[in-house]
Design a protein around this motif. Structure first.
Motif, short mmCIF file in Angstrom:
data_model
loop_
_atom_site.label_atom_id
_atom_site.label_comp_id
_atom_site.label_asym_id
_atom_site.label_seq_id
_atom_site.Cartn_x
_atom_site.Cartn_y
_atom_site.Cartn_z
N LEU A 14 0.82 -1.20 0.00
CA LEU A 14 0.00 0.00 0.00
C LEU A 14 0.86 1.26 0.00
O LEU A 14 0.57 2.22 -0.73
N ALA A 15 1.93 1.24 0.81
CA ALA A 15 2.84 2.40 0.83
C ALA A 15 3.50 2.60 -0.52
O ALA A 15 3.66 3.73 -0.99
N ALA A 16 3.89 1.50 -1.17
CA ALA A 16 4.52 1.62 -2.49
C ALA A 16 3.54 2.20 -3.50
O ALA A 16 3.91 3.07 -4.31
N ALA A 17 2.28 1.75 -3.46
CA ALA A 17 1.28 2.28 -4.39
C ALA A 17 1.02 3.77 -4.16
O ALA A 17 0.94 4.56 -5.10
N LEU A 18 0.91 4.16 -2.87
CA LEU A 18 0.68 5.58 -2.57
C LEU A 18 1.87 6.43 -2.97
O LEU A 18 1.71 7.53 -3.53
#
Length: 503
Positions: free
Chosen positions: A36-40
């Motif tokens: 999720l952090a990578a996508a954001l």
């Protein structure tokens, strides 16, 4: 008592915490957070970068408006700081100024990019069909191939030119031709410089995504490796004959599964031993009345009746001896050890030859080893290397069990085929002991049926035996991880034991 309960609760909590399910949940949760952090990060960085390039494009269009006004009104004074651009008073740009500009940065070269922007129609500008542009940068030259030439207006071309400079950030200075005498000097540090570009978090986002994939692969591969190792251990224990306890390793779930398998093996071993002890006890107890019957038949005066009773008692005694041999084999816990198989087979054959039994040995003088090809050899195909070995074929096995199995094959060959020809062949991984008899009458449609307990062939009606010899031999071969095979020959039957050299 409270101390014991507290200690048990703590142990249970630690066992739950270090269980595979909990570890998997933690790792998968961490992987989800990383993903999720990578996508954001990727979305935010990509959005900021796109906004920055759009601002540079809009600034280029605004610059074109200023250039159009100055070219249409040469006497007009340029305004400074128009849409984040620093525009200076138009002036001449001769060769002296260019040379001076090239060496504005000490100990550094200045790269020049020259291009001419042409509109699709000459009516867009009042002073001609083209606009000459010269860009000076201390870092590199800019590519002009990405700027559309004829299908778009000058405003769009100025916007794309500004976008291209912003994409490859540097301390660039642009000179735009107004007429034959004047050039406009333009700089935009708030758009073109590297300090103006937004932070690019796409590389950290890719690293986080790679970390996420690594965690997911690690979780899946970890369980797969542990289960694969357990499967190999179970397979080895099942084929070794001794059914040794499998070491417990891995996470708690795999350890519990291993403990359950060990319990199952222990129970099966105990049941097997109890059954063998029962059969052994019964067979041993039957030996005493059989001996008494043998003695009492000697008192019978009727010769025909006495001979019939003797044959029945001998058959019963043979069956008892066969069951005792089978149970002794089942209860045998012989440890494997390294021996010379050539010497073992030779000693068995010598024992028969010493009592004038027609048993012969044909052992190879060369051992066939397979060697894999490689890029340094003349051929990449597999080759075979013959190693002369006149005395031994080293292997790890249970010698007493192999002796019992081979003795059973030789006895069957002598009993039903009159002669026994033994041969030994070996490769790098396996060895084969074959026994061929010379009885043309020993033809069976399904010789594998003889492996069942108490099953005998049609040619065994008038010979002694209980039908357990091949059963014991097959059990020995399977416990070594091998196979017992039958091949019908022109003059008899060949029975071969194919066994691994290392168990």
């Amino acid at each position: 008592m409270p101390m014991i309960n507290e200690r048990s609760a703590k142990s249970g909590w630690l066992s739950w915490f270090f269980s595979a399910t909990t570890i998997s949940i933690i790792m998968l949760g961490f992987a989800f957070v990383c993903g999720l952090a990578a996508a954001l990060m990727w979305e935010r960085s990509n959005s900021s970068w796109q906004t920055h390039l759009d601002n540079a494009f809009n600034a280029g269009i605004a610059l074109f408006g200023t250039v159009s006004e100055l070219r249409s009104q040469p006497s007009r004074t340029a305004q400074s700081d128009i849409f984040e651009f620093t525009v200076v008073q138009p002036g001449k740009l001769d060769d002296t100024d260019v040379v001076k500009l090239r060496f504005d940065v000490p100990n550094s070269a200045i790269y020049e990019t020259s291009l001419t922007l042409r509109p699709p129609s000459a009516a867009i500008t009042a002073s001609g069909e083209r606009v000459a542009v010269r860009i000076f940068s201390p870092q590199f030259q800019y590519s002009v191939s990405a700027i559309p030439a004829t299908n778009n207006g000058l405003a769009f071309q100025f916007g794309e030119l500004s976008r291209g400079i912003a994409k490859l950030c540097s301390d660039a200075t642009m000179y735009i031709e107004l007429d034959d005498q004047n050039w406009l000097k333009v700089s935009a540090p708030s758009i073109w410089s590297c300090a103006a570009r937004p932070a690019d978090l796409r590389l950290p986002a890719l690293l986080l995504a790679a970390l996420t994939l690594g965690i997911l692969f690690s979780v899946a591969n970890g369980f797969s490796q542990m289960l694969e190792q357990l499967a190999n251990d179970i397979r080895t224990a099942a084929t070794s004959g001794s059914i040794e306890e499998i070491p417990e390793r891995g996470v708690s779930e795999v350890k519990n599964l291993t403990a359950s398998v060990n319990t199952f093996f222990a129970n099966e071993r105990e049941r097997l031993e109890q059954r063998a002890l029962l059969l052994s006890g019964i067979s041993h107890d039957l030996g005493t009345p059989a001996t008494r019957l043998k003695l009492r038949t000697a008192l019978i005066e009727d010769t025909i009746l006495r001979d019939k009773l003797d044959r029945d008692i001998d058959q019963m005694t043979d069956m008892i001896d066969g069951v005792l041999s089978y149970t002794r084999h089942e209860m045998d816990t012989e440890a494997p050890r390294k021996i010379s198989m050539r010497s073992l087979v030779q000693s068995i054959v010598d024992d028969y030859q010493d009592v004038d039994k027609p048993v012969s040995l044909a052992a190879p003088e060369q051992v066939n080893l397979e060697r894999l090809g490689n890029v340094f050899s003349q051929t990449s195909e597999n080759t075979h290397v013959l190693i002369r070995d006149h005395q031994r074929v080293l292997c790890k096995c249970r010698p007493n069990a192999i002796r019992r199995a081979l003795t059973n094959l030789i006895e069957n060959a002598l009993k039903y085929g009159e002669e026994a020809h033994v041969s030994l062949h070996a490769t790098a991984d396996h060895f084969t002991i074959a026994v061929v008899d010379q009885g043309s009458h020993t033809f069976f449609e399904q010789p594998e049926k003889l492996l069942e307990p108490f099953v005998r062939g049609e040619n065994a009606k008038w010979t002694k035996g209980a039908g357990l010899g091949l059963t014991i031999t097959n059990s020995v071969v399977k416990n070594h991880g091998g196979a017992l095979k039958f091949v019908q020959r022109q003059g008899g039957l060949e029975v071969s034991m194919e066994l691994p050299r290392w168990i």
